[in-house]
Scaffold this motif. Structure first.
Motif, mmCIF file in Angstrom:
data_model
loop_
_atom_site.group_PDB
_atom_site.id
_atom_site.type_symbol
_atom_site.label_atom_id
_atom_site.label_comp_id
_atom_site.label_asym_id
_atom_site.label_seq_id
_atom_site.Cartn_x
_atom_site.Cartn_y
_atom_site.Cartn_z
ATOM 1 N N ASP A 77 -23.702 25.674 167.075
ATOM 2 C CA ASP A 77 -24.303 24.396 167.462
ATOM 3 C C ASP A 77 -24.807 23.630 166.250
ATOM 4 O O ASP A 77 -24.623 22.412 166.144
ATOM 5 C CB ASP A 77 -25.447 24.632 168.451
ATOM 6 N N ALA A 78 -25.446 24.355 165.307
ATOM 7 C CA ALA A 78 -25.949 23.699 164.105
ATOM 8 C C ALA A 78 -24.799 23.190 163.232
ATOM 9 O O ALA A 78 -24.860 22.088 162.670
ATOM 10 C CB ALA A 78 -26.822 24.670 163.305
ATOM 11 N N GLU A 138 -23.322 20.097 164.825
ATOM 12 C CA GLU A 138 -24.215 18.943 164.669
ATOM 13 C C GLU A 138 -24.169 18.417 163.240
ATOM 14 O O GLU A 138 -24.159 17.208 163.009
ATOM 15 C CB GLU A 138 -25.646 19.329 165.049
ATOM 16 N N ALA A 139 -24.119 19.343 162.270
ATOM 17 C CA ALA A 139 -24.036 18.928 160.876
ATOM 18 C C ALA A 139 -22.712 18.229 160.586
ATOM 19 O O ALA A 139 -22.657 17.235 159.856
ATOM 20 C CB ALA A 139 -24.208 20.142 159.963
ATOM 21 N N ARG A 146 -23.082 14.701 161.927
ATOM 22 C CA ARG A 146 -24.126 13.791 161.455
ATOM 23 C C ARG A 146 -24.415 13.864 159.964
ATOM 24 O O ARG A 146 -24.808 12.869 159.368
ATOM 25 C CB ARG A 146 -25.428 14.105 162.212
ATOM 26 N N ALA A 147 -24.265 15.030 159.356
ATOM 27 C CA ALA A 147 -24.671 15.180 157.955
ATOM 28 C C ALA A 147 -23.749 14.386 157.034
ATOM 29 O O ALA A 147 -22.552 14.249 157.308
ATOM 30 C CB ALA A 147 -24.652 16.660 157.567
ATOM 31 N N ALA A 152 -25.818 23.067 156.900
ATOM 32 C CA ALA A 152 -26.020 23.231 158.335
ATOM 33 C C ALA A 152 -27.255 24.064 158.654
ATOM 34 O O ALA A 152 -27.711 24.075 159.801
ATOM 35 C CB ALA A 152 -24.782 23.878 158.976
ATOM 36 N N ASP A 153 -27.816 24.762 157.643
ATOM 37 C CA ASP A 153 -29.048 25.512 157.879
ATOM 38 C C ASP A 153 -30.156 24.602 158.413
ATOM 39 O O ASP A 153 -31.008 25.029 159.201
ATOM 40 C CB ASP A 153 -29.526 26.184 156.590
ATOM 41 N N ALA A 154 -30.142 23.348 157.960
ATOM 42 C CA ALA A 154 -31.191 22.413 158.388
ATOM 43 C C ALA A 154 -31.083 22.063 159.868
ATOM 44 O O ALA A 154 -32.041 21.547 160.455
ATOM 45 C CB ALA A 154 -31.115 21.135 157.544
ATOM 46 N N PHE A 155 -29.950 22.343 160.481
ATOM 47 C CA PHE A 155 -29.753 22.008 161.885
ATOM 48 C C PHE A 155 -29.982 23.208 162.811
ATOM 49 O O PHE A 155 -29.847 23.074 164.022
ATOM 50 C CB PHE A 155 -28.335 21.467 162.105
ATOM 51 N N PRO A 204 -31.896 25.758 165.127
ATOM 52 C CA PRO A 204 -33.082 25.521 165.955
ATOM 53 C C PRO A 204 -34.217 26.464 165.592
ATOM 54 O O PRO A 204 -34.045 27.403 164.798
ATOM 55 C CB PRO A 204 -32.573 25.811 167.375
ATOM 56 N N ARG A 227 -41.202 25.760 162.526
ATOM 57 C CA ARG A 227 -39.810 26.164 162.753
ATOM 58 C C ARG A 227 -39.556 27.471 162.032
ATOM 59 O O ARG A 227 -39.859 27.614 160.858
ATOM 60 C CB ARG A 227 -38.862 25.068 162.243
#
Length: 590
Positions: free
Chosen positions: A352-353, A356-357, A360-361, A452-455, A457, A503
């Motif tokens: 999922d992360a 999302e990355a 959007r990233a 993608a680590d930033a995404f 949860p 987080r």
């Protein structure tokens, strides 16, 4: 106590009467015919109204009174008794029980009424000539959803095993399952499906090798199974992760000196170490002990024997000329930091992360094209040759190619559309889920490259932290201001509360692959003969076609529109190749 005649219409019904279920029309018709023929054989039992009332309340015989009115009788004989301290609760209970077995729901209601009036379970059991355990079983109906009780009161009762499962579930869970399984009007309930939806895996105390110390440390609360035989330990818990964690820790602490903890294979059999033979007879001096958890969570053990190490001839191999015996060391496996369920959750979190990355990233064009190449090196991607075979998922990828073509089917590169298409393809292909879609280390590399680590949860939840071993949980606590508690459950609860505002990402969920994973990928990518591979693709050592032209320099209208996508900024740089390898390879994601 006296007998008198009264108008049956003057008698008042007892709102707390024992039998509340209506009798069948056939039974009523039979009694009505009897009353019309011979009258009422046994007078109903009544008691004076409390608080000085002038009327009488029926203690026993509601049905007889009702049918006497239906028969048109003006007077009936009644038996007047003194009002009991419990308002006739026990008298009504006994009278109905000896006449005909009460519906369990009515029986339970009567028992609850007696308990509320001060009767003990033991006293009720003596009065009704029932075992105390039976009284306790019936009292479990207090844990059943009222809507289910109404269904049971109609005579539609589940089996004892199904009732046990239903009563052990929470009312919230019962409500959800009943909503999905509620029968239509006039139909019987599918108690099997209801019980199946509410069933939870039980781990029994009798199967536990650990003691109270580990039970408390892992926060295991035992529940008594009242439906089990009285002469056995029927305590159980549905906290499977905690039970297995305590069992694993006990095995680690009690492992023999020459022992190993082994895992089960897909058939549920213990997996022996390589070249080991299982010992079925009496173990020898050099044999080793293996311990494992079976599918019921029980600690099991057996002996196995490793092959003897052949000693070389002569005295070579030892400086002093003495060849020592080689010691075979079997390393036991402690409980993993993250369970299989936790690894599955991490795979979902990462996927999922990553998606999302990718959506959007910020990603540079050169990185985007590089990732596209990496994506097709994933474990879930197949390249089938033109000699035959199925190309899975090709229709799915065609939708990403369409926006890159003009109305004539020519490649018309618009960088914005290309970027969107590239991101969409990457999202379709790259996956970290622990199933057939897993891309392996390729997805990890891609996720690390785009941040993608930033995404990821917040993983500081009860659902994920319960998948961590005690050691891993306490290690996570050390990184915060939360001190480890005596019980694992308390430590987990403190961390969940702590991470409500912050987080938390477990280190094992980060995308950066380990060194050994990268080494394996690089090793797999190396070819023994680079020149041979280039020749097989129609290229020389400089990357040019063997006919002297550079790849991707000729546009062939006869080639399929989706035969290739370029990476240059201009449309002229993105062309089809008459020597394109797409004639020989089809690309698709499984």
């Amino acid at each position: 106590m006296q007998i008198m005649k009264v108008d049956p219409r003057a008698l008042k019904e007892n709102p707390n009467r024992m039998r509340q279920l209506k009798s069948s029309p056939q039974a009523d018709a039979l009694m009505l015919a009897t009353i019309k023929a011979v009258g009422i054989v046994q007078p109903p039992v009544v008691a004076p109204e409390p608080d000085g009332g002038n009327g009488y309340i029926i203690d026993a015989g509601h049905r007889r009174v009702r049918l006497a009115i239906a028969a048109g009788l003006d007077e009936i004989e009644i038996l007047v008794v003194d009002a009991a301290n419990d308002n006739g609760a026990m008298r009504s209970m006994v009278e109905n029980s000896v006449r005909e077995a009460l519906n369990p729901v009515d029986q339970w209601r009567g028992i609850e009424r007696l308990v509320a009036l001060g009767w003990t379970e033991e006293a009720i059991a003596v009065a009704l000539a029932l075992p105390v355990r039976q009284i306790r079983k019936l009292r479990l109906l207090a844990n059943v959803l009222p809507a289910m009780l109404e269904q049971m009161a109609k005579g539609d009762m589940p089996s004892e095993q199904q009732l046990r499962t239903i009563a052990a579930a929470s009312l919230e869970d019962q409500k959800e399952v009943w909503k999905a399984q509620k029968p239509k009007k006039g139909d019987t309930a599918s108690w099997w499906a209801i019980a199946n939806g509410l069933s939870k895996t039980r781990m029994y105390a009798k199967d536990a090798s650990f003691g109270d110390d580990l039970s408390q440390a892992y926060g295991i609360a035992w529940v008594e199974d009242l439906f089990a035989p009285a002469d056995e330990d029927s305590r159980y818990t549905t906290d499977v992760e905690a039970f297995l964690g305590a069992q694993q820790e006990w095995m680690t602490s009690n492992l023999p000196k020459k022992g190993a903890i082994v895992e089960l294979n897909s058939w549920g059999q213990p997996q022996l170490p390589a070249k080991a033979d299982r010992v079925y007879g009496k173990p020898g001096k050099g044999d080793l002990t293996a311990m494992y958890l079976d599918r019921d969570g029980k600690v099991q053990s057996f002996h196995f024997r490793m092959p003897e190490v052949k000693k070389p001839k002569g005295n070579a191999g030892s400086p002093d000329g003495v060849q020592g015996d080689e010691v075979i060391e079997v390393v036991s496996k402690p409980r993993p930091d993250v369970t299989q369920k936790g690894q599955d959750m991490i795979g979902d979190f990462r996927t999922d992360a990553l998606h999302e990355a990718l959506g959007r990233a910020p990603i540079e064009d050169d990185m985007l094209m590089a990732l596209l190449v990496i994506a097709f090196a994933g474990l879930n991607v197949r390249v089938d040759t033109g000699a035959g075979g199925n190309v899975f998922g090709s229709a799915r990828f065609k939708r990403h190619v369409v926006p890159l073509l003009d109305e004539n089917g020519k490649v018309d590169i618009d960088m914005d559309r290309l970027r969107i298409a590239a991101r969409s393809v990457l999202i379709d292909v790259l996956s970290c889920r622990r199933n057939a879609s897993n891309s392996g280390v390729a997805a990890r590399i891609a996720g690390d490259a785009i941040g993608a680590d930033a995404f990821l949860p917040n993983m500081g939840t009860e659902g994920f932290l319960s998948c961590l071993s005690r050691q891993a949980l306490e290690a996570s606590a050390k990184e915060t201001a939360v001190p480890p508690r005596q019980k694992v459950k308390e430590t987990r609860a403190a961390l969940v509360d702590h991470f409500k505002e912050e987080r938390f990402v477990h280190g094992s969920a980060l995308f950066a692959p380990a060194t050994e994973e990268l080494a394996e990928l690089l090793k797999a990518g190396a070819t023994p003969d680079e020149d041979a591979d280039e020749a097989s693709l129609g290229m020389d050592e400089d990357g040019a076609d063997n006919d002297g032209s550079e790849t991707g320099s000729v546009d062939d209208e006869n080639e399929p529109a989706s035969s290739g996508l370029g990476t240059g900024e201009d449309a002229d740089d993105v062309v089809d190749d008459e020597h394109s390898t797409d004639d020989h390879y089809g690309i698709a994601a499984e």
